[in-house]
Enzyme design. Sequence first.
Site, short mmCIF file in Angstrom:
data_model
loop_
_atom_site.label_atom_id
_atom_site.label_comp_id
_atom_site.label_asym_id
_atom_site.label_seq_id
_atom_site.Cartn_x
_atom_site.Cartn_y
_atom_site.Cartn_z
N ASP A 110 0.82 -1.22 0.00
CA ASP A 110 0.00 0.00 0.00
C ASP A 110 0.85 1.27 0.00
OD1 ASP A 110 -2.13 -1.71 0.16
OD2 ASP A 110 -3.02 -0.78 1.93
N HIS B 61 3.63 -2.45 3.23
CA HIS B 61 3.68 -1.14 2.59
C HIS B 61 5.01 -0.92 1.87
CE1 HIS B 61 0.50 -0.67 5.60
NE2 HIS B 61 0.06 0.40 4.92
#
Length: 266
Positions: A98, A234
Amino acid sequence: MTKPPGKVLPLVAALLCGAVLAQAATPSDHSVTSAAAPVSPATGHGLLGTTVTSKRGEPSSTKQPRQPAQPAKPPVAKPPADDWNLAAHGKVLYLTFDDGPQHEWTPKVLQLLRKHKAHATFFVLGIQVAQYPELIAAERAAGHTIGNHTWDHKTLTLLPDAKVRQEIATGVKSKCLRPPTGATNAKIEAIAASYHQRQVLWDVDTKDWEKPGAASIEHAIMVGARPGAIILVHDGGGNRSQTVAALDRALTKLTKLGYTYRALPC
């Protein structure tokens, strides 16, 4: 008394004629098979070993019986492009990243995935894509898929409908939407569907955004790993050195356990 010369010639002619007739009655050497003209044991043919051919022009000594035709193998079935039955493919994990793309950590993540022969899905922010379009191109070129993480990471459940639509519409084009922080409800899901985007959350939250240490992130991945699991990490939003280190160790172990890594059909 010497015979008259005139009677000698007929007698000589008669003797010569008899000799010729006797020679003609003797069989010719070329019609006899004997030790002087052996049959070749290798070919089974006569004097010069000339190959005898069949009516089809194939050597009679090498012609093989006709083999029955083999049945055609059925084509290997490929999973459909939008196959969301994630647990049906055995020991497969779905890594998702992400908040990128980010100029420092996204390339390192791509290098790590290449090292472990892994494919993943990047849920990207529109504002980051506008800044680093070449990184999105690199992700796609490497066989990864791209998901929409909205334009700039607003919490959608706190926004009016028009703003929710704007956040989704200005994000990257994709078949998948991941709401920032996972904040969603039936209305958000319905708005995403109106843009033909499937809402995708996760099964394992490594909490790497808290930077708890590489060991903690690795432990979360190992504990949560199971066939079909979606794992959240992430590549954007800050320093991701812990994430990269944890993934390198975890993927090494999981690969030895028989896991492979696919991209979501986004």
